[in-house]
Enzyme design. Structure first.
Site, PDB file in Angstrom:
ATOM      1  N   HIS A 123      -5.516  44.991 -38.098  1.00  0.00           N
ATOM      2  CA  HIS A 123      -6.669  44.383 -38.765  1.00  0.00           C
ATOM      3  C   HIS A 123      -7.526  45.537 -39.306  1.00  0.00           C
ATOM      4  O   HIS A 123      -7.547  46.620 -38.709  1.00  0.00           O
ATOM      5  CB  HIS A 123      -7.432  43.595 -37.690  1.00  0.00           C
ATOM      6  CG  HIS A 123      -8.581  42.763 -38.158  1.00  0.00           C
ATOM      7  ND1 HIS A 123      -9.792  43.309 -38.491  1.00  0.00           N
ATOM      8  CD2 HIS A 123      -8.709  41.427 -38.308  1.00  0.00           C
ATOM      9  CE1 HIS A 123     -10.632  42.319 -38.832  1.00  0.00           C
ATOM     10  NE2 HIS A 123      -9.993  41.171 -38.727  1.00  0.00           N
ATOM     11  N   ASP A 200      -6.346  46.564 -29.210  1.00  0.00           N
ATOM     12  CA  ASP A 200      -7.143  45.539 -29.874  1.00  0.00           C
ATOM     13  C   ASP A 200      -6.609  44.205 -29.350  1.00  0.00           C
ATOM     14  O   ASP A 200      -5.511  43.778 -29.703  1.00  0.00           O
ATOM     15  CB  ASP A 200      -6.953  45.672 -31.387  1.00  0.00           C
ATOM     16  CG  ASP A 200      -7.559  44.504 -32.159  1.00  0.00           C
ATOM     17  OD1 ASP A 200      -7.956  43.505 -31.529  1.00  0.00           O
ATOM     18  OD2 ASP A 200      -7.614  44.591 -33.394  1.00  0.00           O
ATOM     19  N   GLN A 203      -6.768  38.953 -30.609  1.00  0.00           N
ATOM     20  CA  GLN A 203      -5.925  37.753 -30.580  1.00  0.00           C
ATOM     21  C   GLN A 203      -5.368  37.511 -29.183  1.00  0.00           C
ATOM     22  O   GLN A 203      -5.285  36.376 -28.726  1.00  0.00           O
ATOM     23  CB  GLN A 203      -4.753  37.884 -31.573  1.00  0.00           C
ATOM     24  CG  GLN A 203      -5.182  37.870 -33.026  1.00  0.00           C
ATOM     25  CD  GLN A 203      -5.917  36.593 -33.414  1.00  0.00           C
ATOM     26  OE1 GLN A 203      -5.583  35.501 -32.957  1.00  0.00           O
ATOM     27  NE2 GLN A 203      -6.928  36.718 -34.240  1.00  0.00           N
ATOM     28  N   LYS A 226     -13.210  34.496 -30.386  1.00  0.00           N
ATOM     29  CA  LYS A 226     -11.798  34.121 -30.484  1.00  0.00           C
ATOM     30  C   LYS A 226     -11.302  33.483 -29.183  1.00  0.00           C
ATOM     31  O   LYS A 226     -10.158  33.071 -29.086  1.00  0.00           O
ATOM     32  CB  LYS A 226     -10.958  35.352 -30.835  1.00  0.00           C
ATOM     33  CG  LYS A 226     -11.447  36.008 -32.125  1.00  0.00           C
ATOM     34  CD  LYS A 226     -10.400  36.254 -33.141  1.00  0.00           C
ATOM     35  CE  LYS A 226     -11.024  36.726 -34.437  1.00  0.00           C
ATOM     36  NZ  LYS A 226     -10.269  37.802 -35.074  1.00  0.00           N
ATOM     37  N   CYS A 363      -7.702  40.091 -43.475  1.00  0.00           N
ATOM     38  CA  CYS A 363      -8.239  41.411 -43.108  1.00  0.00           C
ATOM     39  C   CYS A 363      -7.124  42.404 -42.788  1.00  0.00           C
ATOM     40  O   CYS A 363      -7.280  43.285 -41.934  1.00  0.00           O
ATOM     41  CB  CYS A 363      -9.206  41.338 -41.930  1.00  0.00           C
ATOM     42  SG  CYS A 363     -10.698  40.429 -42.295  1.00  0.00           S
TER      43      CYS A 363
HETATM   44  C1  PLP Z   1     -10.629  38.999 -35.408  1.00  0.00           C
HETATM   45  C2  PLP Z   1      -9.920  40.253 -35.180  1.00  0.00           C
HETATM   46  C3  PLP Z   1     -10.591  41.480 -35.199  1.00  0.00           C
HETATM   47  C4  PLP Z   1     -12.051  41.613 -35.539  1.00  0.00           C
HETATM   48  O1  PLP Z   1     -12.864  40.868 -34.694  1.00  0.00           O
HETATM   49  P1  PLP Z   1     -14.423  40.727 -35.001  1.00  0.00           P
HETATM   50  O2  PLP Z   1     -14.817  39.571 -34.148  1.00  0.00           O
HETATM   51  O3  PLP Z   1     -14.546  40.419 -36.475  1.00  0.00           O
HETATM   52  O4  PLP Z   1     -15.066  41.989 -34.625  1.00  0.00           O
HETATM   53  C5  PLP Z   1      -9.853  42.610 -34.946  1.00  0.00           C
HETATM   54  N1  PLP Z   1      -8.555  42.566 -34.672  1.00  0.00           N
HETATM   55  C6  PLP Z   1      -7.873  41.408 -34.634  1.00  0.00           C
HETATM   56  C7  PLP Z   1      -6.417  41.416 -34.287  1.00  0.00           C
HETATM   57  C8  PLP Z   1      -8.527  40.210 -34.908  1.00  0.00           C
HETATM   58  O5  PLP Z   1      -7.849  39.069 -34.869  1.00  0.00           O
END
Ligand code: PLP
Length: 405
Positions: A123, A200, A203, A226, A363
């Site tokens: 992302h 990260d 998800q 999320k 993104c």
């Molecule tokens: C949504 C997402 C982000 C960014 O999250 P924010 O809530 O916008 O800070 C980063 N990485 C992944 C894999 C995402 O799905």
């Protein structure tokens, strides 16, 4: 077996109709809807205990502080963190990654010619903070390529690791393709090469069990929104040993021990990284969201979502010209395009039929470029989705495709 029908009444937003049809919400990788337990936790905070935390001696300040710190403990337990001191409340994944990139930069550990390793699946929020770090420090950004099926090229990954690799920052699950990376093996290999490892988990947090102690990692970030909690909430987990050795980033109230105009000494973890008044209500609501998820059980949720995603892929497979992206064994998201039809046109028509999907680059522009496209249609799933939603998705896609071809 978990019955989604039993939790749907907990989500007020799902009760509405769009143009006379029941809302089918399949944009969960962008953000999830909130159950009553979360909405009530937010409301209860403002109705019963709103006060600034960690400072006041009065009743409300004590109550707010206790409830906020209880939420931190809930997060720590959920991640199996060694201590709640390792749980830093942030405004989201983006904030957590920027925090780590910045403190590494400030620490002087990143030298010209050093390497920062990410992957093609990232992302933008796990790309840009590292590019900025590289620009400032003279380090070089390296990218693990992916195969045509949307899995990472493990041989290329191993050959990219070397003594200059300072950090591997990797998404656990791709928000675009649903690819689940073998993070345990990859983290172990990176550690073996002497690199720090950041995940990260934006998800992953809603779809798989996270145990930070069983993984060979140093940092992990996710967003509350999320996992059924409010926007503007998030967590950075970091190993205490590492965070203690790194400098603070934002300066202000809360992160200090003592301030004089000559010199300031900094607070202990986790407060060292929480300058200013935090999103108190949001953190408490995040705790409620995690309790809600654990009340159902992540393994139940995972089974349910996996069945839906397979069913959706099966139902869509016979549409002429459809192409799926990502491996068959995906989590959370199902991405596709239909030959000769723009993803945006498809998504717009599906919206008119009450089906909310995401279209575009999600993104992940470099990932889209890797596949030579500008975007996909993405259906992404949460615990409240049902087979009925899958049927509606398939019907809307089929109708839209026939209208556009
Ligand atoms: C949504 C997402 C982000 C960014 O999250 P924010 O809530 O916008 O800070 C980063 N990485 C992944 C894999 C995402 O799905």
């Amino acid at each position: 077996m978990f019955q989604p029908d039993s939790v749907i009444p907990d989500f007020p937003i799902l009760q509405q109709t769009i143009g006379g049809r029941p809302l089918v919400y399949l944009d969960n990788a962008a953000t999830t809807q909130k159950p009553m337990a979360v909405l009530l936790a937010s409301r209860h905070y403002y109705e019963a205990m709103n006060a600034n935390i960690h400072r006041g001696t009065h009743h409300l300040a004590r109550l707010a502080t206790e409830t906020f710190e209880k939420a931190r403990q809930t997060v720590a337990n959920h991640l199996n963190a060694a201590s709640s001191d390792e749980v830093i409340f942030t405004s989201g994944t983006t904030d957590g990654i920027n925090l780590v990139a910045n403190i590494l930069g400030l620490s002087g550990r990143i030298k010209p010619g050093d390497e920062v390793l990410i992957s093609t699946l990232e992302h933008h929020s796990n790309i840009v903070p590292w590019q900025m770090l590289c620009e400032r420090s003279g380090a070089i950004l390296k990218v693990i390529p992916c195969h045509d099926d949307g899995t990472l090229d493990q041989a290329a990954f191993l050959s990219l690791l070397n003594e200059r690799t300072k950090i591997l920052s990797l998404t656990w699950i791709s928000n675009s393709l649903g690819t689940v990376n073998p993070v345990a093996e990859m983290a172990a290999a990176a550690k073996n090469a002497g690199a720090l490892v950041m995940l990260d988990a934006a998800q992953a947090v809603a779809h798989v069990r996270i145990d930070v102690q069983s993984l060979d990692i140093d940092f992990l970030a996710f967003s509350g929104h999320k996992i059924y909690a409010p926007t503007g909430t998030g967590v950075l987990w970091g190993r205490a040993e590492i965070l203690n050795a790194l400098p603070p980033w934002r300066g202000g109230g809360e992160m200090i021990k003592e301030v004089t105009f000559k010199k300031t000494t900094y607070n202990e973890l986790p407060f060292k990284y929480e300058a200013g008044t935090p999103n108190i209500e949001g953190a408490i609501a995040l705790g409620a969201a995690i309790d809600f998820v654990n009340g159902i059980g992540l393994s139940q949720i995972q089974k349910h979502e996996q069945a839906l995603i397979r069913s959706a892929a099966d139902a869509l497979a016979s549409i002429p010209g459809i192409r799926f992206f990502g491996p068959a064994d995906r989590a959370g998201a199902l991405s596709f395009n239909v030959a000769g039809i723009h993803h945006y046109d498809l998504g717009t028509l599906m919206d008119q039929m009450g089906v909310a999907v995401r279209t575009g680059h999600h993104c992940c522009q470099p990932l889209m470029a890797r596949f030579g496209m500008t975007g996909t249609v993405r259906a992404s799933f949460a615990l409240y989705n049902t087979q009925k939603d899958v049927d509606a998705l398939a019907e809307a896609t089929r109708k839209a495709v026939s209208m556009l071809s």
